[in-house]
Design a protein around this motif. Structure first.
Motif, PDB file in Angstrom:
ATOM      1  N   TYR A   1      36.380   7.972  87.279  1.00 48.67           N
ATOM      2  CA  TYR A   1      37.585   7.174  87.537  1.00 48.67           C
ATOM      3  C   TYR A   1      37.184   5.843  88.179  1.00 48.67           C
ATOM      4  O   TYR A   1      37.682   4.781  87.849  1.00 48.67           O
ATOM      5  CB  TYR A   1      38.553   7.938  88.449  1.00 48.67           C
ATOM      6  CG  TYR A   1      39.434   8.933  87.710  1.00 48.67           C
ATOM      7  CD1 TYR A   1      39.420   9.018  86.324  1.00 48.67           C
ATOM      8  CD2 TYR A   1      40.285   9.789  88.412  1.00 48.67           C
ATOM      9  CE1 TYR A   1      40.235   9.928  85.662  1.00 48.67           C
ATOM     10  CE2 TYR A   1      41.102  10.698  87.753  1.00 48.67           C
ATOM     11  CZ  TYR A   1      41.062  10.761  86.370  1.00 48.67           C
ATOM     12  OH  TYR A   1      41.875  11.663  85.716  1.00 48.67           O
ATOM     13  N   TRP A   2      36.237   5.946  89.133  1.00 46.55           N
ATOM     14  CA  TRP A   2      35.785   4.722  89.770  1.00 46.55           C
ATOM     15  C   TRP A   2      35.093   3.822  88.744  1.00 46.55           C
ATOM     16  O   TRP A   2      35.436   2.658  88.577  1.00 46.55           O
ATOM     17  CB  TRP A   2      34.814   5.037  90.912  1.00 46.55           C
ATOM     18  CG  TRP A   2      34.228   3.772  91.472  1.00 46.55           C
ATOM     19  CD1 TRP A   2      34.799   2.939  92.385  1.00 46.55           C
ATOM     20  CD2 TRP A   2      32.986   3.175  91.094  1.00 46.55           C
ATOM     21  NE1 TRP A   2      33.995   1.841  92.603  1.00 46.55           N
ATOM     22  CE2 TRP A   2      32.874   1.970  91.816  1.00 46.55           C
ATOM     23  CE3 TRP A   2      31.966   3.547  90.203  1.00 46.55           C
ATOM     24  CZ2 TRP A   2      31.767   1.122  91.692  1.00 46.55           C
ATOM     25  CZ3 TRP A   2      30.868   2.700  90.085  1.00 46.55           C
ATOM     26  CH2 TRP A   2      30.760   1.497  90.826  1.00 46.55           C
ATOM     27  N   LEU A   3      34.175   4.439  87.999  1.00 44.98           N
ATOM     28  CA  LEU A   3      33.342   3.652  87.090  1.00 44.98           C
ATOM     29  C   LEU A   3      34.191   2.908  86.062  1.00 44.98           C
ATOM     30  O   LEU A   3      33.934   1.763  85.732  1.00 44.98           O
ATOM     31  CB  LEU A   3      32.336   4.570  86.392  1.00 44.98           C
ATOM     32  CG  LEU A   3      31.277   3.893  85.517  1.00 44.98           C
ATOM     33  CD1 LEU A   3      30.440   2.916  86.337  1.00 44.98           C
ATOM     34  CD2 LEU A   3      30.374   4.933  84.866  1.00 44.98           C
ATOM     35  N   TYR A   4      35.239   3.593  85.577  1.00 46.99           N
ATOM     36  CA  TYR A   4      36.060   2.974  84.525  1.00 46.99           C
ATOM     37  C   TYR A   4      37.446   2.595  85.044  1.00 46.99           C
ATOM     38  O   TYR A   4      38.364   2.364  84.265  1.00 46.99           O
ATOM     39  CB  TYR A   4      36.156   3.900  83.313  1.00 46.99           C
ATOM     40  CG  TYR A   4      34.875   3.914  82.512  1.00 46.99           C
ATOM     41  CD1 TYR A   4      34.616   2.897  81.592  1.00 46.99           C
ATOM     42  CD2 TYR A   4      33.928   4.893  82.705  1.00 46.99           C
ATOM     43  CE1 TYR A   4      33.441   2.901  80.869  1.00 46.99           C
ATOM     44  CE2 TYR A   4      32.742   4.900  81.976  1.00 46.99           C
ATOM     45  CZ  TYR A   4      32.499   3.885  81.054  1.00 46.99           C
ATOM     46  OH  TYR A   4      31.339   3.881  80.341  1.00 46.99           O
ATOM     47  N   ASP A   5      37.562   2.597  86.378  1.00 47.08           N
ATOM     48  CA  ASP A   5      38.765   2.053  86.978  1.00 47.08           C
ATOM     49  C   ASP A   5      40.045   2.704  86.452  1.00 47.08           C
ATOM     50  O   ASP A   5      40.913   2.037  85.885  1.00 47.08           O
ATOM     51  CB  ASP A   5      38.790   0.535  86.719  1.00 47.08           C
ATOM     52  CG  ASP A   5      39.990  -0.113  87.411  1.00 47.08           C
ATOM     53  OD1 ASP A   5      40.565   0.506  88.324  1.00 47.08           O
ATOM     54  OD2 ASP A   5      40.343  -1.226  86.992  1.00 47.08           O
ATOM     55  N   ARG A   6      40.103   4.023  86.628  1.00 46.10           N
ATOM     56  CA  ARG A   6      41.302   4.751  86.202  1.00 46.10           C
ATOM     57  C   ARG A   6      42.134   5.127  87.421  1.00 46.10           C
ATOM     58  O   ARG A   6      41.581   5.307  88.515  1.00 46.10           O
ATOM     59  CB  ARG A   6      40.921   6.051  85.466  1.00 46.10           C
ATOM     60  CG  ARG A   6      39.841   5.962  84.395  1.00 46.10           C
ATOM     61  CD  ARG A   6      40.390   5.493  83.092  1.00 46.10           C
ATOM     62  NE  ARG A   6      40.243   4.045  82.947  1.00 46.10           N
ATOM     63  CZ  ARG A   6      40.681   3.348  81.887  1.00 46.10           C
ATOM     64  NH1 ARG A   6      41.338   3.940  80.933  1.00 46.10           N
ATOM     65  NH2 ARG A   6      40.491   2.055  81.813  1.00 46.10           N
ATOM     66  N   PRO A   7      43.443   5.306  87.264  1.00 43.12           N
ATOM     67  CA  PRO A   7      44.293   5.734  88.389  1.00 43.12           C
ATOM     68  C   PRO A   7      43.983   7.176  88.782  1.00 43.12           C
ATOM     69  O   PRO A   7      43.807   8.031  87.917  1.00 43.12           O
ATOM     70  CB  PRO A   7      45.694   5.610  87.827  1.00 43.12           C
ATOM     71  CG  PRO A   7      45.530   5.783  86.359  1.00 43.12           C
ATOM     72  CD  PRO A   7      44.210   5.140  86.031  1.00 43.12           C
ATOM     73  N   ILE A   8      43.917   7.427  90.055  1.00 47.95           N
ATOM     74  CA  ILE A   8      43.491   8.740  90.545  1.00 47.95           C
ATOM     75  C   ILE A   8      44.683   9.617  90.926  1.00 47.95           C
ATOM     76  O   ILE A   8      44.628  10.848  90.854  1.00 47.95           O
ATOM     77  CB  ILE A   8      42.524   8.543  91.738  1.00 47.95           C
ATOM     78  CG1 ILE A   8      41.740   9.831  92.034  1.00 47.95           C
ATOM     79  CG2 ILE A   8      43.287   8.054  92.974  1.00 47.95           C
ATOM     80  CD1 ILE A   8      40.540   9.584  92.941  1.00 47.95           C
ATOM     81  N   ILE A   9      45.798   8.961  91.286  1.00 45.75           N
ATOM     82  CA  ILE A   9      46.977   9.693  91.764  1.00 45.75           C
ATOM     83  C   ILE A   9      47.492  10.758  90.781  1.00 45.75           C
ATOM     84  O   ILE A   9      47.718  11.908  91.158  1.00 45.75           O
ATOM     85  CB  ILE A   9      48.127   8.713  92.108  1.00 45.75           C
ATOM     86  CG1 ILE A   9      47.680   7.756  93.223  1.00 45.75           C
ATOM     87  CG2 ILE A   9      49.375   9.470  92.532  1.00 45.75           C
ATOM     88  CD1 ILE A   9      47.390   8.453  94.527  1.00 45.75           C
ATOM     89  N   PRO A  10      47.641  10.424  89.505  1.00 50.14           N
ATOM     90  CA  PRO A  10      48.182  11.436  88.588  1.00 50.14           C
ATOM     91  C   PRO A  10      47.388  12.735  88.649  1.00 50.14           C
ATOM     92  O   PRO A  10      47.965  13.827  88.689  1.00 50.14           O
ATOM     93  CB  PRO A  10      48.029  10.767  87.216  1.00 50.14           C
ATOM     94  CG  PRO A  10      48.061   9.306  87.499  1.00 50.14           C
ATOM     95  CD  PRO A  10      47.402   9.131  88.838  1.00 50.14           C
ATOM     96  N   THR A  11      46.068  12.621  88.719  1.00 49.76           N
ATOM     97  CA  THR A  11      45.254  13.838  88.786  1.00 49.76           C
ATOM     98  C   THR A  11      45.477  14.554  90.113  1.00 49.76           C
ATOM     99  O   THR A  11      45.574  15.778  90.167  1.00 49.76           O
ATOM    100  CB  THR A  11      43.765  13.487  88.608  1.00 49.76           C
ATOM    101  OG1 THR A  11      43.585  12.912  87.313  1.00 49.76           O
ATOM    102  CG2 THR A  11      42.889  14.721  88.745  1.00 49.76           C
TER     103      THR A  11
ATOM    104  N   GLU B   1      36.034  -2.602  83.420  1.00 49.19           N
ATOM    105  CA  GLU B   1      37.488  -2.729  83.352  1.00 49.19           C
ATOM    106  C   GLU B   1      37.884  -2.885  81.888  1.00 49.19           C
ATOM    107  O   GLU B   1      37.238  -3.628  81.150  1.00 49.19           O
ATOM    108  CB  GLU B   1      37.946  -3.936  84.158  1.00 49.19           C
ATOM    109  CG  GLU B   1      39.453  -4.050  84.241  1.00 49.19           C
ATOM    110  CD  GLU B   1      39.901  -5.289  85.016  1.00 49.19           C
ATOM    111  OE1 GLU B   1      39.048  -5.923  85.655  1.00 49.19           O
ATOM    112  OE2 GLU B   1      41.090  -5.609  84.940  1.00 49.19           O
ATOM    113  N   ILE B   2      38.845  -2.098  81.479  1.00 47.96           N
ATOM    114  CA  ILE B   2      39.352  -2.217  80.116  1.00 47.96           C
ATOM    115  C   ILE B   2      40.815  -2.582  80.198  1.00 47.96           C
ATOM    116  O   ILE B   2      41.628  -1.824  80.743  1.00 47.96           O
ATOM    117  CB  ILE B   2      39.165  -0.899  79.333  1.00 47.96           C
ATOM    118  CG1 ILE B   2      37.671  -0.675  79.069  1.00 47.96           C
ATOM    119  CG2 ILE B   2      39.899  -0.958  78.015  1.00 47.96           C
ATOM    120  CD1 ILE B   2      37.083   0.449  79.839  1.00 47.96           C
ATOM    121  N   LYS B   3      41.143  -3.757  79.701  1.00 52.30           N
ATOM    122  CA  LYS B   3      42.520  -4.236  79.790  1.00 52.30           C
ATOM    123  C   LYS B   3      43.433  -3.368  78.923  1.00 52.30           C
ATOM    124  O   LYS B   3      42.996  -2.769  77.949  1.00 52.30           O
ATOM    125  CB  LYS B   3      42.584  -5.690  79.317  1.00 52.30           C
ATOM    126  CG  LYS B   3      41.831  -6.661  80.222  1.00 52.30           C
ATOM    127  CD  LYS B   3      42.801  -7.627  80.887  1.00 52.30           C
ATOM    128  CE  LYS B   3      42.095  -8.513  81.907  1.00 52.30           C
ATOM    129  NZ  LYS B   3      41.643  -7.720  83.078  1.00 52.30           N
TER     130      LYS B   3
END
Ligand SMILES: Cc1ncc(C[n+]2csc(CCOP(=O)(O)OP(=O)(O)O)c2C)c(N)n1
Ligand SMILES: Cc1ncc(C[n+]2csc(CCOP(=O)(O)OP(=O)(O)O)c2C)c(N)n1
Ligand code: SF4
Ligand code: SF4
Ligand SMILES: [Mg+2]
Ligand SMILES: [Mg+2]
Lengths: 355, 621, 355, 621
Positions: free
Chosen positions: D179-189, D229-231
């Motif tokens: 999640y950190w590496l690809y900048d994903r939201p962590i809250i849903p998990t 970061e992937i837009k």
């Protein structure tokens, strides 16, 4: 079939003087692919332990299976073997045994393989009674396909395909076999190696189709289905081990017995003053009606006042084997008509010549 | 045997078609086969076809109950039972109503008068007033109304038979009459009757009396303007017998197993029109033939696979609906690479369809009727007697290439019959088995079931052979070892091997030859299976007419013969006649000639020669 | 399924006030195509006689059959009907009844259709117990395919496919059904119209799968297979007609009775001084073990001292029907979750919006 | 939901492929689906594919026990899970050994150190001395060895969990790191975990701690040279969800039955990879969905036929071996002309084959896998979400044309997932039933079941409807009346009608449009079924390269769209890529283009985009 009729099929045996072998010789180079903790491991071990004691030539043994976790079995036995298709092992084995009575043919199957998709071949197998040894791994679930209910799953059992519980009532394998004229039915369990070994021996010794139902724990999709029969705690009160000619006794200190009141089995406390062993039900493998009553000692083990579950040989009957009857006809027709001559056959009895 | 009654001069014709028709109970099939034998003995070439009613017997006298038997015979080669008949024998009104359309205009009708009484007319759905024997509707035919029942009863009177028994001899009267009309030997049938009713002298002599009564009726009644004579056919010299397709097929299987020194194991479940193979094989246990009537078709093929694993020649047979059920196990046999013959005596489908009618619409199912890439060789029998050789070849290929082989027959050739210059078993080609494994097959001390020879064929290590224990199964396997493998490239490799192995059979088949006509030109008729005789006859007719047409007939359909492409490319038009909607045509179009022309018929009946010749003329012009 | 769930399926009934009809109304315009003298004619007649007495709406009746002479039956009944494929009528009927519990579904099948190719569906039908009425025409032969042996053919029977006699031992349909947990099994015969009518009524009245085995004469390929039970001469001594609560009595002048010595049925002569009716076996349709013993009164009738063959209702048990259990679950889930909304289903519980 | 942790600047890339691999017990599939959700929420387009081990679980740590999950996501449209991955996460040595080949050179490896201890190396069949993490063999990759177990244990310490339970959180650590590496939201998990372990607070917080520990590890460890970061992808606006093919298929069936106001009756027998349809449908009884787990596939389809006769939408589903067994009953349904959907989730065959692997080799079986002339319409789903529409269309066609319809899916799209801009039920086209019989359907007072409308479709008179009693069956029937008929011309007539009726569905399908490329030109890629995404991606790539290629994808295969011939004739080269040996190709060659070029792969795997592009470049040059 008789040597006379087909000399070469027996060559293997002839070439080879009875070679003795050990359990180790039955292990193949394939690594066993069952889930860690699966009851199948124990069954494999007991089979590999017993077979060398049966003095059969290893090369005369064939394991035929269908599809299912249990049906991977042949790959782990260094004998001849076929891992066939779902439900058909019994039919394949019947053809093999009928054509090759000299072989020792074993069928490994599951509750789904034998009783669901394979149900028709299963009952016709019993009717025909070839000399096959059927090891029926009953884990009351479809293991290989990851946990749908099977025809032996309990009413109300929640599985992948029965989220609100199974509504069907399960087959009673013992009763089904008796109804289909089975000549040998026994029950054992993965977690009682000694008893399982003995039952495997008994099955092998029986001439005719022997059905050995083995309660097998699927620790991934139906864990604990049989714990009540296998746990030290509950086993004594929940299991009844049958021995030919012996009274039906069970319990912690073998302090419980079973009497028959009419057709109804009744549990008596052997410690109780008034009761004696003399009027207990004496097990008789040859008694079809008694076997029927035993088969019905099948009620839900969580019910009040339920009876223990019987293990051992329920029933055995001497019946001609299918392969013998068939090959007898074959040999008789050879004796009466003589070995057929192709040219006579093709010519038939009405010909004419064109000059 | 020889003919005791010297033939009186008759009108010489070079071929004739006769159709017997009556109620199922009238013994039509019996006199049909007797007439066939007598004709064979007269050394005419011939072809026959029984026309059974639908499976369940309908009430006596109704249209549904009509049973027929047609025979064509001649002094030249005959390849079909004929299109239309010259003489139609009808035992009742229903038989006439159902069969009149098959009679050539001006043809002879021999009608059993009693079969046209009020009751029979009603049962046939004909107005009482409309008796066709009386209302002139048959004027442009040569109608002979004979009171068969009456004469027969008189003939057998004094033997103390009841009318019922007496009437059962009617068919023999008719047969005798036809023997006279077409100058056939009567003695063989007399002998046959003697044998058949050995236990009941009265019945025997009654039938014989009726037979002669019929013959003499022809002689004396002056009703017929002369009789016919058909000179012996100039067919290759040799000893002949008459045979139907299903019997020939059964013999072919027995012969193959015998030649290979194996037990023949036939696992099957009864179904029309394949059941007769079971009936025949079950009579020959002393040939080491084991028949297993399974609980269903799945068990049938499975048992045969088991027997094959044990070293027998496993065979299973069925028709449409039963073949559907075998498809999963066929895939298994293909995967196991075990010898197995799957016989499909095709009938009119789809679903239950018309079980007693013929069709050849299961070809694409034979190719593609299994999931996955599952190639299985296919051979199709082309005539009743060819069923023997097709079966032998199928079994030989199965054993020598360690593969299931599909053998296609159909209701037309299965029940049809023809004279057969049968071979001696010594002439049948040898069969080389793969079951003789030995140390040379070991790879450092171990035997691997999927080692292959240069043809990609594996060996057949049989249970009982020490040291060659092996496990085979339906999951994808590693080549050579046979171990379960999910490896991607291995799966591609095995897929290619299974395909190539079947293609390698082309070498076994050898090159195919044209059946007739020039080796290149305008029109090629490409046929397969049971249409052979009809197409062959049509081509002969066309060539005689001076129309340039050639004929190629496929017995092996998978793989195709190696030179098929060359032959197909040597003609400007390819016509493919099939008793389906164009199944071989689809394959030919995809692989060789997208411009192939289809001629299709799906009526539960074979083509008539005319249908083919008309179509070719149409295309040609 | 419940009206609530699928209103339109019942439209037929709603449109039509309970119309009464007669046997004649059940006859179709198709002429019956069985061989003259076939036992099927009588069965057809009895069914057409009984059905109008059951007060079911004619339009709610469906006859499902497989393939076989017997299976042509639906074409002769002016009800809804399916003439399906060999052996599958039971499975088709199960699907129909489960989806349409409001219908009266009948299965017509033969000994080959039901017990050979259809064996698997047959035993699973019994296990599930939907409310179907199964008429099993047992002529101990394959009629339609012209005379091969069937799974009920007798050992030694010579047929087109067993020129040297059948080597297999036949199924015992009663025993097979009991073993598969049948909730109703009865036996009757084509040549006893009264009894057959009564048994058809009993089958129809039973809630759950009722199996009615009908001995049927195939006068073309197996003529006389049951004459010993149907001929005036032999019938009295060879047949035993069961009546609930009544003692087992048979014979010319009903002078023979059957006692149970332990589990063994014994014939007693009622005229003999010492014997009385009091100790005779009293028939109890609810007693599984007694039914089992009855099912085994099946021995070869040409054997010395054989027992008469029982006819009537062997066994009946109250068990929930499959369609009830299934549709109960269905309705419960509607009650608990409410009638499902497609949009909620498709949306699921994790979505995101792209602007 | 929205992302709580504000993204730190990361290297902007426009797509990435990640592969998680570990032991079956490591919870790989779980973190795969969580990462998928997080990615979806980040509004990237994506495609996923789980790579299950063979059905039986192998011992921990062995190659056979490796479970994988691959996801491709990007800021542009994504149609596949990707060929090779940029980042490979491996929990043990076996996972690395099995998956390294899928990693791009220079790609990132994140390895769980403990998974490479002596024991694990041995289980993976690697010499103790050859630890790939140490022997430099991975030098041209970016290797990150992380002591996942240790850190995880520390992270969860104090919650009083046993090591076993603690170690079960390893997957969450890895997920957090990714999640950190690809900048994903962590809250849903986090929410997901809360819900999943609602009953066990400790386990819940342990997992959450591990999740954050992983995230923070990335943040702090400085081990990674930056994050990515992937837009958000510029995909059509709307509300999306993620869905797999089997779930979408189940929903499509429910939606169709609901729209038609019928009960959905699903008769089936479990089989990989079709079982999930049963599992899903059995959860939705409150939609009037009845699931029947039959004793075998024959009973499964038979029960569905029975339900259809009663007025339900009968559906049956299976895969290869089970489909074989249904073929006879499929022929019956075709003959009865009853609505029925037959779902075949294709897997790698033949025979048992490789049940967990994908293939599309059952197409010709769908066409020809029944005896006789037995035409059945065929529709093939092209992507996970398309399974919904394909199922809906199949059901609609079955009901409106009173015919069985075969719906082909495959293991690749059945288990794969993609974002789905799901429709509103109101947008789904109406379904017109044929069950509304009335007096207008009577012919002088009688109802005949095989009367037809102008499209040749019969009516559906349901039991319960007074006066419309009718009998239908599998024997050939007279048109209109449905009475049994053996009439020759009627059989031809019915055969033609059954064929024509299927062809008439072409009008229902409408004309087909090119998926991409010019409407005429040099090369046309013709695909069907699950290869859609891969071929589409390949074509986009090729076009971007300036190679002129067009793409046509078939959803309906029987009948073919009416304008197919025109389209095919507008290109000089037709390339047909298939995961079989050339099944669609055979049909196209026979009917349209004998020069069609095949591209075949039978490895239990989908095509890679590269395989397609390479081949086209080859052909083009
Ligand atoms: C014709 C066919 N239908 C379905 C399947 C899928 N399948 C494989 S094994 C199995 C059932 C396994 O259960 P069981 O026989 O009890 O064996 P277990 O795995 O429990 O040992 C099923 C449904 C198949 N392989 N072939
Ligand atoms: C799949 C399939 N296999 C075989 C057949 C051929 N067949 C039709 S009916 C039948 C058996 C008939 O016997 P039974 O069920 O006892 O009915 P009966 O004719 O005796 O009334 C057979 C084998 C078939 N129609 N379909
Ligand atoms: S799934 Fe169950 S039965 Fe199958 S191997 Fe695992 S534990 Fe054993
Ligand atoms: S063959 Fe037998 S069962 Fe069939 S109709 Fe004729 S008599 Fe009846
Ligand atoms: Mg199981
Ligand atoms: Mg019968």
């Amino acid at each position: 079939m008789s040597d006379l009729l087909n000399p070469d099929t027996l060559s293997g045996v002839l070439e080879n003087p009875a070679s003795s072998f050990t359990s180790k010789d039955l292990v193949t180079d394939q690594d066993v692919r069952w889930c860690p903790g699966c009851g199948d491991y124990s069954i494999l071990k007991q089979v590999q332990t017993v077979i060398p004691q049966l003095n059969i030539l290893k090369e005369n043994i064939v394991f035929v299976s269908g599809i299912g976790c249990s049906s991977r079995f042949p790959y782990y036995m260094d004998t001849y073997g076929i891992h066939s298709i779902h439900g058909r092992a019994t039919a394949i084995a019947t053809g093999l045994k009928t054509s090759r009575p000299d072989l020792s043919v074993w069928v490994v199957t599951g509750d789904g393989d034998a009783l669901s998709i394979g149900g028709n071949h299963f009952i016709h197998l019993l009717r025909r009674n070839p000399d096959l040894n059927v090891l029926l791994f009953n884990n009351q679930i479809y293991g290989l396909t990851k946990g749908q209910y099977s025809p032996t799953s309990l009413e109300g059992q929640v599985t992948k395909s029965s989220p609100l519980g199974v509504v069907e009532s399960p087959f009673n394998p013992a009763a089904l076999c008796l109804g289909a004229d089975s000549s040998f039915f026994a029950r054992s369990m993965d977690r009682d190696p000694k008893h399982l070994q003995e039952m495997i021996k008994r099955s092998a010794e029986h001439s005719g189709t022997s059905i050995l139902e083995i309660y097998q724990n699927c620790n991934v999709f139906n864990d604990g289905a049989f714990f009540i029969f296998t746990d030290k705690e509950t086993k004594p009160m929940e299991t009844l081990f049958l021995e030919q000619g012996k009274p039906l006794i069970f319990g912690e200190s073998r302090n419980k017995g079973i009497r028959l009141e009419g057709f109804t089995p009744v549990v008596t406390d052997l410690n109780a003053a008034e009761s004696s062993q003399d009027d207990l039900w004496i097990h008789d493998e040859r008694d079809y009606v008694k076997a029927t009553i035993l088969s019905r000692m099948f009620d839900n083990n969580y019910m009040e006042g339920h009876l223990p579950r019987p293990f051992g040989v329920f029933y055995q009957k001497d019946r001609p084997t299918y392969e013998n009857s068939v090959n007898l006809q074959l040999e008789e027709s050879v004796t009466s008509k003589g070995r057929g001559k192709i040219d006579d056959l093709i010519r038939g009895n009405q010909v004419w010549e064109v000059k | 045997m020889e003919n005791s009654i010297s033939p009186k001069e008759g009108k010489i014709i070079d071929q004739a078609v006769i159709r017997f028709a009556g109620d199922s109970g009238d013994g039509i099939q019996l006199i049909g086969s007797e007439f066939t034998n007598a004709t064979a003995i007269s050394q005419n070439d011939l072809g026959t076809f029984p026309d059974f009613p639908a499976e369940i017997r309908a009430p006596v006298g109704t249209l549904a109950g009509v049973s027929g038997f047609q025979i064509q015979f001649g002094s030249h080669e005959i390849y079909t039972p004929g299109d239309n008949c010259d003489t139609l024998v009808v035992m009742n009104a229903a038989a006439l109503k159902k069969n009149l359309s098959t009679l050539k205009s001006g043809g002879i009708i021999i009608a059993n008068e009693e079969g046209f009484d009020a009751k029979n007319l009603r049962l046939a759905g004909i107005e009482a007033g409309d008796n066709p024997l009386k209302n002139g509707s048959l004027d442009n035919y040569e109608l002979h109304t004979v009171n068969v029942s009456k004469i027969t009863r008189e003939a057998v009177s004094g033997l103390g038979l009841g009318t019922k028994e007496a009437d059962r001899c009617k068919n023999m009267f008719v047969l005798g009459l036809l023997y006279w009309l077409y100058d056939r030997p009567i003695i063989p049938t007399e002998n046959f009757i003697q044998k058949k009713f050995a236990k009941n002298a009265d019945i025997a002599s009654a039938n014989i009396r009726a037979l002669y009564a019929g013959y003499n009726y022809g002689e004396t009644a002056e009703a017929f303007n002369g009789r016919f004579e058909i000179k012996p056919a100039s067919i290759p010299p040799g000893v002949y017998r008459n045979i139907t397709g299903n019997i020939a097929l059964a013999y072919g299987l027995i012969a193959a197993a015998d030649k290979a020194g194996l037990q023949l194991f036939y696992g099957t479940y009864p179904i029309t029109p394949a059941s007769d193979i079971l009936h025949e094989l079950s009579k020959h246990k002393n040939f080491n033939v084991l028949t297993f009537q399974a609980e269903d078709e799945i068990a049938a093929i499975s048992s045969a696979i088991g027997a094959s694993y044990g070293g027998a020649l496993g065979v299973t047979g069925s028709s449409g609906p039963g073949i559907d059920l075998k498809t999963e196990a066929m895939g298994l046999a293909m995967m196991l690479e075990l010898p197995l013959v799957i016989v499909n005596v095709q009938r009119a489908g789809p679903s239950t369809g018309m079980p007693t009618k013929t069709e050849q619409a299961d070809l694409l199912q034979a190719f593609f009727g299994r999931h996955g890439e599952s190639p299985i060789p296919i051979v199709a029998a082309q005539s009743p007697s060819d069923c023997f050789f097709a079966a032998y070849e199928a079994a030989k290929a199965a054993l020598e290439f360690m593969t299931p082989v599909i053998l296609l027959s159909d209701g037309f050739i299965a029940n049809g019959s023809e004279p057969w210059k049968f071979p001696q078993s010594a002439e049948l080609s040898d069969i080389t088995l793969r079951n003789n494994v030995g140390s040379r097959d070991m790879i450092n001390g171990k035997y691997y079931p999927y080692q292959r020879d240069e043809r990609l064929v594996r060996k057949w290590a049989l249970p009982g052979k020490a040291g060659f224990q092996n496990r085979i199964g339906g999951i994808e396997k590693e080549d050579v070892t046979g171990n379960i493998s999910y490896d991607a490239l291995n799966h591609q490799h095995m897929t290619n091997i299974r395909k190539q192995k079947v293609e390698n059979i082309a070498a076994f088949i050898g090159e195919i030859q044209l059946d007739n006509g020039k080796s290149e030109g305008d029109i090629l008729l490409l046929s397969w299976g049971g249409t052979y005789g009809t197409v062959k006859t049509a081509v002969i007719e066309l060539i005689n007419e001076g129309i340039e047409v050639s004929h190629l007939h496929l017995r092996w359909i998978n793989p195709f013969p190696s030179n098929l492409r060359d032959i197909l490319s040597s003609f400007s038009k390819i016509i493919i006649p099939e008793i389906n909607m164009g199944q071989l045509a689809l394959l030919i179009k995809a692989q060789f000639r997208s411009d192939a022309i289809q001629l299709n018929k799906v009526q539960g009946l074979p083509f008539t020669v005319k249908e083919i010749t008309d179509f070719v003329r149409l295309i040609e012009s």
